[in-house]
Design a protein around this motif. Structure first.
Motif, PDB file in Angstrom:
ATOM      1  N   ASP A 188       5.189  15.875  45.190  1.00  0.00           N
ATOM      2  CA  ASP A 188       4.533  14.693  44.623  1.00  0.00           C
ATOM      3  C   ASP A 188       3.044  14.974  44.387  1.00  0.00           C
ATOM      4  OD1 ASP A 188       3.988  12.042  43.900  1.00  0.00           O
ATOM      5  OD2 ASP A 188       3.624  11.446  45.971  1.00  0.00           O
TER       6      ASP A 188
ATOM      7  N   ASP B  42       1.135  15.266  40.754  1.00  0.00           N
ATOM      8  CA  ASP B  42       0.010  14.355  40.527  1.00  0.00           C
ATOM      9  C   ASP B  42      -1.265  15.121  40.182  1.00  0.00           C
ATOM     10  OD1 ASP B  42       1.515  12.148  40.972  1.00  0.00           O
ATOM     11  OD2 ASP B  42       0.139  11.257  42.420  1.00  0.00           O
TER      12      ASP B  42
ATOM     13  N   LEU C 200       1.474   9.237  32.089  1.00  0.00           N
ATOM     14  CA  LEU C 200       1.535   8.002  32.877  1.00  0.00           C
ATOM     15  C   LEU C 200       2.962   7.750  33.383  1.00  0.00           C
ATOM     16  CD1 LEU C 200      -0.799   5.657  30.790  1.00  0.00           C
ATOM     17  CD2 LEU C 200      -1.326   6.839  32.929  1.00  0.00           C
TER      18      LEU C 200
ATOM     19  N   LEU D 267       3.466  10.103  36.321  1.00  0.00           N
ATOM     20  CA  LEU D 267       2.727   9.656  37.511  1.00  0.00           C
ATOM     21  C   LEU D 267       3.480   8.525  38.214  1.00  0.00           C
ATOM     22  CD1 LEU D 267      -1.035   9.631  36.430  1.00  0.00           C
ATOM     23  CD2 LEU D 267      -0.030  10.963  38.287  1.00  0.00           C
ATOM     24  N   ARG D 268       3.992   7.583  37.413  1.00  0.00           N
ATOM     25  CA  ARG D 268       4.720   6.460  38.008  1.00  0.00           C
ATOM     26  C   ARG D 268       6.058   6.915  38.580  1.00  0.00           C
ATOM     27  NH1 ARG D 268       2.926   2.744  33.098  1.00  0.00           N
ATOM     28  NH2 ARG D 268       1.152   1.752  34.087  1.00  0.00           N
TER      29      ARG D 268
ATOM     30  N   LEU E 163      -8.010   5.057  28.789  1.00  0.00           N
ATOM     31  CA  LEU E 163      -7.650   6.476  28.836  1.00  0.00           C
ATOM     32  C   LEU E 163      -7.518   7.039  27.423  1.00  0.00           C
ATOM     33  CD1 LEU E 163      -4.939   6.608  31.669  1.00  0.00           C
ATOM     34  CD2 LEU E 163      -7.199   7.653  31.749  1.00  0.00           C
TER      35      LEU E 163
ATOM     36  N   LEU F 104      -4.782   1.915  38.518  1.00  0.00           N
ATOM     37  CA  LEU F 104      -3.368   1.901  38.112  1.00  0.00           C
ATOM     38  C   LEU F 104      -2.462   1.885  39.340  1.00  0.00           C
ATOM     39  CD1 LEU F 104      -3.133   4.374  35.068  1.00  0.00           C
ATOM     40  CD2 LEU F 104      -2.564   1.939  35.068  1.00  0.00           C
ATOM     41  N   ARG F 105      -2.815   2.711  40.330  1.00  0.00           N
ATOM     42  CA  ARG F 105      -1.981   2.760  41.545  1.00  0.00           C
ATOM     43  C   ARG F 105      -2.126   1.477  42.347  1.00  0.00           C
ATOM     44  NH1 ARG F 105      -3.703   8.882  42.388  1.00  0.00           N
ATOM     45  NH2 ARG F 105      -1.873   9.871  41.485  1.00  0.00           N
TER      46      ARG F 105
ATOM     47  N   THR G 162      -0.157  -1.452  40.945  1.00  0.00           N
ATOM     48  CA  THR G 162       1.279  -1.317  41.216  1.00  0.00           C
ATOM     49  C   THR G 162       1.580  -1.826  42.625  1.00  0.00           C
ATOM     50  OG1 THR G 162       1.422   0.607  39.769  1.00  0.00           O
ATOM     51  CG2 THR G 162       3.211   0.319  41.343  1.00  0.00           C
TER      52      THR G 162
ATOM     53  N   ASP H 260      -6.770  13.732  47.355  1.00  0.00           N
ATOM     54  CA  ASP H 260      -5.543  12.981  47.568  1.00  0.00           C
ATOM     55  C   ASP H 260      -5.214  13.001  49.068  1.00  0.00           C
ATOM     56  OD1 ASP H 260      -2.987  11.902  47.536  1.00  0.00           O
ATOM     57  OD2 ASP H 260      -2.526  12.823  45.610  1.00  0.00           O
TER      58      ASP H 260
ATOM     59  N   ARG I 279      -2.843  10.886  50.452  1.00  0.00           N
ATOM     60  CA  ARG I 279      -1.666  10.059  50.695  1.00  0.00           C
ATOM     61  C   ARG I 279      -0.750  10.597  51.784  1.00  0.00           C
ATOM     62  NH1 ARG I 279       0.918   9.479  45.217  1.00  0.00           N
ATOM     63  NH2 ARG I 279      -0.192  11.442  45.001  1.00  0.00           N
ATOM     64  N   HIS I 280      -0.709  11.918  51.916  1.00  0.00           N
ATOM     65  CA  HIS I 280       0.182  12.451  52.946  1.00  0.00           C
ATOM     66  C   HIS I 280      -0.609  13.115  54.073  1.00  0.00           C
ATOM     67  CE1 HIS I 280       3.223  11.351  50.143  1.00  0.00           C
ATOM     68  NE2 HIS I 280       2.738  12.160  49.241  1.00  0.00           N
TER      69      HIS I 280
END
Lengths: 244, 244
Positions: A65, A69, A90, A93-94, B76, B93-94, B97, B222, B224-225
């Motif tokens: 992931d 990304d 996009l 990414l989603r 963009l 964007l994230r 969501t 990043d 996230r993890h």
């Protein structure tokens, strides 16, 4: 190298990068599909070893992931894509975000497999969990195939499967409630089964998300909060009037 | 208009657009926070009218999500931002969501409020649900504040709150299992409470996601993890060595 050579070379490299993003996403999807299959098997066959393997493998999913990304962000920064190239990035990414969360749900199922593995309770609900797991795995497989072929009709067919998955889940839930009411001592065990079933149902929802992103990519329209039947009837109209 | 005027004008308009993205995201966050508060109140006070209002308002959340996404995509495509401007757009964007999905969880809590509203069962677990709801709402509020101020330390503090939320959720779950075992007739009702608690716990996870995106934006990394404690100790080191 003259100017047209340069631009040709540039476009070739750009296309190669976009292709890499796409293949990396599909490879990530393949791994997540395997994780899902293994998680369901570990639960149904009471195989805590396989379940622990699924839990351990989740870092691989996370790693993929982050990799995809980073590639997407780098393409956005260096290549500044527009139109369909931008929509592809996009969409990817989603999609990878949802794939990563599907991986998390598979891990949850595996945790429930560890937690229930010592029980000798062999209820028929495990058969239905296996069936639900197969349906959801098929949804994921079909969603990834639709993505591989940019196939909107295939994506819509995946969304159609989701109502079947929801019904199956509701059915398992009702059965579990009956078990618990009949024998309250089984409540902690049956709750674990419910959590696993709910994770599978959520995976179905996420497969639908992926299909919606794909439709956004192909049609250039955000359909996340649209009834997908509208898109379906539009497609039919387009076919009958010969537009493509 | 000479060239420098043009570029000044261009930058001004670009900045205005980025600012709009940011304020729209915060406005969406404000609405989602209200939805969450109302959903918890509708459940705790047995107010099906308020719950139906939350369910109906979810389309507003979805509409704001689509609006912000369209603005981001348009920026963009037209402005082709790089570096921190690009990171801001990706962060937004994230974030939207996750805000949209927090809205979905609030709707789920409201559905449980409708489903349990006719019951006269007044268990103390409702007090704990209310408390869990307040904690999660505070997390969301703090995450949005951190985003408004681009404040990494505030974002890390939100992540710290999540373990408290998880403990509270586990506590509610244990209590619910006891209720069900003591009186199996209450199982369908108590399961609804469990679903609501689980939605609240998931909202806490999503608040952490938002904070991770913010750290990605500010630090350009990043996370996230990554274990957020690592980032915390890095920050401490930076402070003590005077780097900012």
């Amino acid at each position: 190298m003259d100017k047209s050579d340069f631009s040709h070379h540039y476009i070739q490299r750009f296309n190669a990068e976009l292709e890499k993003v796409r293949t990396d996403t599909l490879a990530m999807g393949g791994l997540v599909e395997q994780q899902l299959a293994d998680a369901v098997q570990s639960l149904v066959r009471r195989d805590p070893e396989l379940a622990r393997q699924v839990i351990a493998n989740d870092v691989k999913v996370n790693g993929m992931d982050v990799k995809v990304d980073e590639l997407c962000t780098s393409i956005l920064a260096r290549r500044q894509p527009t139109a369909s190239d931008l929509r592809l990035i996009l969409t990817v990414l989603r999609t990878t975000t949802d794939l990563e969360r599907i991986g998390d749900e598979a891990k949850r199922v595996a945790r429930m497999a560890v937690s229930t593995s010592s029980s000798t309770d062999a209820r028929s609900v495990f058969l239905e969990i296996e069936h639900l797991g197969e349906q959801v795995r098929e949804m994921l497989h079909d969603a990834l195939n639709a993505l591989a072929r940019f196939d909107v009709e295939a994506a819509l067919a995946v969304a159609d499967q989701d109502s079947r998955v929801d019904r199956e889940y509701e059915n398992i839930l009702r059965q579990c409630i009956t078990y618990m009411m009949e024998d309250p001592r089984t409540i902690p065990f049956v709750l674990d089964i419910i959590w696993a079933a709910r994770s599978l149902e959520r995976i179905g929802d996420r497969c639908c998300n992926i299909c919606e992103y794909l439709i956004y990519f192909v049609k250039g329209r955000d359909v996340r909060h649209t009834d997908l039947r509208e898109i379906e009837s539009e497609l039919k109209q387009e076919r009958s009037s010969g537009i493509n």
